[in-house]
Design an enzyme around this catalytic site. Structure first.
Site, PDB file in Angstrom:
ATOM      1  N   ARG A 232      -2.189  13.714   3.701  1.00  0.00           N
ATOM      2  CA  ARG A 232      -1.382  13.107   4.759  1.00  0.00           C
ATOM      3  C   ARG A 232      -1.686  13.820   6.071  1.00  0.00           C
ATOM      4  O   ARG A 232      -1.831  15.048   6.095  1.00  0.00           O
ATOM      5  CB  ARG A 232       0.124  13.231   4.471  1.00  0.00           C
ATOM      6  CG  ARG A 232       0.664  12.247   3.438  1.00  0.00           C
ATOM      7  CD  ARG A 232       0.676  10.797   3.944  1.00  0.00           C
ATOM      8  NE  ARG A 232       1.187   9.863   2.954  1.00  0.00           N
ATOM      9  CZ  ARG A 232       0.446   9.207   2.066  1.00  0.00           C
ATOM     10  NH1 ARG A 232      -0.871   9.375   2.036  1.00  0.00           N
ATOM     11  NH2 ARG A 232       0.995   8.372   1.219  1.00  0.00           N
ATOM     12  N   ASP A 256      -9.308  11.795   6.138  1.00  0.00           N
ATOM     13  CA  ASP A 256      -9.076  10.393   5.804  1.00  0.00           C
ATOM     14  C   ASP A 256      -7.691   9.975   6.280  1.00  0.00           C
ATOM     15  O   ASP A 256      -7.319   8.807   6.161  1.00  0.00           O
ATOM     16  CB  ASP A 256      -9.183  10.208   4.281  1.00  0.00           C
ATOM     17  CG  ASP A 256      -9.058   8.753   3.863  1.00  0.00           C
ATOM     18  OD1 ASP A 256      -9.826   7.926   4.406  1.00  0.00           O
ATOM     19  OD2 ASP A 256      -8.200   8.434   3.017  1.00  0.00           O
ATOM     20  N   GLU A 261      -1.849   8.210  12.786  1.00  0.00           N
ATOM     21  CA  GLU A 261      -2.678   7.094  12.312  1.00  0.00           C
ATOM     22  C   GLU A 261      -1.987   5.740  12.369  1.00  0.00           C
ATOM     23  O   GLU A 261      -2.655   4.702  12.418  1.00  0.00           O
ATOM     24  CB  GLU A 261      -3.164   7.352  10.877  1.00  0.00           C
ATOM     25  CG  GLU A 261      -2.084   7.275   9.816  1.00  0.00           C
ATOM     26  CD  GLU A 261      -2.637   7.515   8.406  1.00  0.00           C
ATOM     27  OE1 GLU A 261      -3.312   8.518   8.182  1.00  0.00           O
ATOM     28  OE2 GLU A 261      -2.348   6.670   7.526  1.00  0.00           O
ATOM     29  N   HIS A 293      -8.066   6.165   6.241  1.00  0.00           N
ATOM     30  CA  HIS A 293      -7.181   6.074   5.064  1.00  0.00           C
ATOM     31  C   HIS A 293      -7.787   5.136   4.004  1.00  0.00           C
ATOM     32  O   HIS A 293      -7.133   4.203   3.545  1.00  0.00           O
ATOM     33  CB  HIS A 293      -5.774   5.602   5.472  1.00  0.00           C
ATOM     34  CG  HIS A 293      -4.700   6.187   4.599  1.00  0.00           C
ATOM     35  ND1 HIS A 293      -3.564   6.775   5.102  1.00  0.00           N
ATOM     36  CD2 HIS A 293      -4.605   6.283   3.244  1.00  0.00           C
ATOM     37  CE1 HIS A 293      -2.814   7.192   4.100  1.00  0.00           C
ATOM     38  NE2 HIS A 293      -3.416   6.910   2.962  1.00  0.00           N
TER      39      HIS A 293
HETATM   40  P1  NAD Z   1       1.113  14.477  -7.182  1.00  0.00           P
HETATM   41  O1  NAD Z   1       2.585  14.361  -6.980  1.00  0.00           O
HETATM   42  O2  NAD Z   1       0.527  14.159  -8.526  1.00  0.00           O
HETATM   43  O3  NAD Z   1       0.640  15.966  -6.833  1.00  0.00           O
HETATM   44  C1  NAD Z   1       1.107  16.693  -5.729  1.00  0.00           C
HETATM   45  C2  NAD Z   1       1.017  18.165  -6.094  1.00  0.00           C
HETATM   46  O4  NAD Z   1       1.359  18.908  -4.944  1.00  0.00           O
HETATM   47  C3  NAD Z   1       1.979  18.563  -7.225  1.00  0.00           C
HETATM   48  O5  NAD Z   1       1.286  19.292  -8.213  1.00  0.00           O
HETATM   49  C4  NAD Z   1       2.998  19.434  -6.520  1.00  0.00           C
HETATM   50  O6  NAD Z   1       3.549  20.467  -7.336  1.00  0.00           O
HETATM   51  C5  NAD Z   1       2.176  19.991  -5.382  1.00  0.00           C
HETATM   52  N1  NAD Z   1       2.985  20.517  -4.291  1.00  0.00           N
HETATM   53  C6  NAD Z   1       4.197  20.080  -3.860  1.00  0.00           C
HETATM   54  N2  NAD Z   1       4.610  20.859  -2.854  1.00  0.00           N
HETATM   55  C7  NAD Z   1       3.649  21.790  -2.651  1.00  0.00           C
HETATM   56  C8  NAD Z   1       3.518  22.865  -1.760  1.00  0.00           C
HETATM   57  N3  NAD Z   1       4.486  23.164  -0.888  1.00  0.00           N
HETATM   58  N4  NAD Z   1       2.395  23.600  -1.815  1.00  0.00           N
HETATM   59  C9  NAD Z   1       1.426  23.326  -2.725  1.00  0.00           C
HETATM   60  N5  NAD Z   1       1.503  22.328  -3.610  1.00  0.00           N
HETATM   61  C10 NAD Z   1       2.607  21.569  -3.558  1.00  0.00           C
HETATM   62  O7  NAD Z   1       0.463  13.611  -6.056  1.00  0.00           O
HETATM   63  P2  NAD Z   1      -1.027  13.030  -6.005  1.00  0.00           P
HETATM   64  O8  NAD Z   1      -1.054  11.700  -6.670  1.00  0.00           O
HETATM   65  O9  NAD Z   1      -1.968  14.071  -6.448  1.00  0.00           O
HETATM   66  O10 NAD Z   1      -1.174  12.762  -4.451  1.00  0.00           O
HETATM   67  C11 NAD Z   1      -1.192  13.837  -3.523  1.00  0.00           C
HETATM   68  C12 NAD Z   1      -1.056  13.282  -2.134  1.00  0.00           C
HETATM   69  O11 NAD Z   1      -2.233  12.531  -1.819  1.00  0.00           O
HETATM   70  C13 NAD Z   1       0.085  12.261  -1.981  1.00  0.00           C
HETATM   71  O12 NAD Z   1       1.302  12.903  -1.679  1.00  0.00           O
HETATM   72  C14 NAD Z   1      -0.382  11.410  -0.846  1.00  0.00           C
HETATM   73  O13 NAD Z   1       0.149  11.944   0.359  1.00  0.00           O
HETATM   74  C15 NAD Z   1      -1.895  11.578  -0.833  1.00  0.00           C
HETATM   75  N6  NAD Z   1      -2.638  10.325  -1.122  1.00  0.00           N
HETATM   76  C16 NAD Z   1      -3.584   9.914  -0.242  1.00  0.00           C
HETATM   77  C17 NAD Z   1      -4.307   8.765  -0.503  1.00  0.00           C
HETATM   78  C18 NAD Z   1      -5.387   8.262   0.418  1.00  0.00           C
HETATM   79  O14 NAD Z   1      -5.841   7.113   0.278  1.00  0.00           O
HETATM   80  N7  NAD Z   1      -5.868   9.060   1.357  1.00  0.00           N
HETATM   81  C19 NAD Z   1      -4.048   8.019  -1.668  1.00  0.00           C
HETATM   82  C20 NAD Z   1      -3.085   8.492  -2.546  1.00  0.00           C
HETATM   83  C21 NAD Z   1      -2.382   9.650  -2.265  1.00  0.00           C
END
Ligand code: NAD
Length: 330
Positions: A232, A256, A261, A293
């Site tokens: 994000r 990305d 954005e 994105h």
């Molecule tokens: P997820 O919930 O499976 O994993 C997130 C991880 O981050 C978890 O293991 C959690 O414990 C950890 N976390 C939470 N707070 C934290 C902190 N303060 N410090 C370190 N780690 C921390 O989520 P995901 O499916 O792996 O997705 C991650 C992120 O990717 C989403 O939140 C979203 O913002 C982003 N995303 C981007 C796209 C894209 O197209 N660019 C697509 C999907 C998701």
């Protein structure tokens, strides 16, 4: 049952129409959800929103007045929804927790490889019959240390790919993943992970992680660090990153996602004057790669997003208790 989609693109229509086995009435609107457009949800049981739709308390109040009972996010991140307000209004919120983590992880790797081996420049050069190599020098990823912040679904997939490249992988997360530890990922405090050669962000955006990359954390990083952000935009303080790119402290940046954005991504602005000076400055660096994105944007991910979103709505509307806990946010 009627579902109104906000911020929809032609591919949303294609995939949701194809996977609409429930036979719901799907209304696709291009507009973002906002104080004016929310009225277009009248008569709907559910609305379906995406990453840049701001679902704040005021909008939730209007949705509740129109008896919209479900907010279905067709994405994983949910930092744009006021969950407390939705809960108070009795509106169910759901998301697609893990549609294709590999799609995003592979895009993060693509960005890293492009920045390193400069394939984007090579492509243009060769088209102009310039076969010189000067300026295209890269480095082996093999043996480099990768710092991964957040090892949930996407971070885990990313770690596995980088281990396959022969990299040393260090990670920071609130919860260590046992499977990754067994595979060789070294969990360390954030301050250690910031010392890696390459840092990739995979944690959600929340109060703890906002601007996790800013001048004080950059100061702890190696000279010449590479940063990849497919998570994000708000994780990164853009101004501080621009400063570190100018000084050379950051040698390459792949993003990305971008904090501002909302006004730019998912649109063709090729005829417009862009008013955002920070993205213009970022676009001017030869060592910055920006994609709009698109990390999630694979065939497999879109199929999964459509199917899961429609199933989520069905489970909530029919009160079946079959929706997964990870998908249910209120
Ligand atoms: P997820 O919930 O499976 O994993 C997130 C991880 O981050 C978890 O293991 C959690 O414990 C950890 N976390 C939470 N707070 C934290 C902190 N303060 N410090 C370190 N780690 C921390 O989520 P995901 O499916 O792996 O997705 C991650 C992120 O990717 C989403 O939140 C979203 O913002 C982003 N995303 C981007 C796209 C894209 O197209 N660019 C697509 C999907 C998701």
């Amino acid at each position: 049952m009627k579902i109104v989609f906000f911020s929809s693109q032609p591919y949303d229509k294609t995939f949701f129409t194809q996977y609409n086995q429930q036979g719901y009435e799907l209304i696709f609107l291009e507009t973002h959800l906002n104080e004016q457009s929310v009225k277009l949800a009248a008569g709907a049981t559910a609305i379906c929103v995406f990453v840049n739709d701001r679902v704040n308390a005021g909008i939730i109040e209007q949705l509740a007045k129109m008896n919209v009972g479900i907010i279905a996010l067709r994405c994983a991140g949910f930092n744009n929804v006021d969950l407390e307000a939705a809960k108070a209004a009795g509106i169910k919120v759901c998301r697609v927790p893990a549609y294709s983590p590999e799609a995003v992880a592979e895009h993060a790797v693509a960005m890293l490889l492009t920045l390193n081996r400069k394939t984007h420049k090579a492509y243009n050069r060769v088209r102009e019959q310039n076969f010189a190599l000067q300026g295209l020098l890269g480095y082996n990823l093999y043996g480099k240390t990768i710092g991964v912040i957040g090892t949930g679904n996407i971070g885990k997939a990313f770690c596995k790919i980088m281990l396959g490249f022969g990299c040393k992988v260090m990670a920071f997360d609130l919860i260590a993943n046992q499977e990754l530890m067994a595979a060789g990922v070294d969990y360390q405090p954030l301050l250690e992970v910031l010392k890696a050669d390459i840092i990739s962000l995979h944690c959600p955006l929340n109060e703890q992680t906002k601007h996790i990359i800013q001048k004080d954390t950059i100061a702890l990083m190696k000279q010449g660090v590479v940063i990849i952000n497919t998570s994000r935009g708000g994780l990164v303080n853009t101004r501080d990153v621009i400063h570190a790119l100018k000084s050379g402290h950051i040698s390459a940046l792949g993003i990305d996602v971008y904090e501002q954005e909302e006004k730019i991504f998912f649109k063709n602005l090729s005829e417009d004057i862009i008013q955002d000076d920070e993205i213009q400055r970022l676009m001017s660096f030869p060592n910055v790669l920006i994609t709009a994105h698109q990390a999630f944007f694979t065939q497999e991910a879109l199929e999964q997003i459509a199917t899961t979103t429609l199933n989520n709505v069905q489970h909530l509307a029919e009160n079946t208790n079959l929706i997964s806990q990870a998908a249910l946010l209120t």
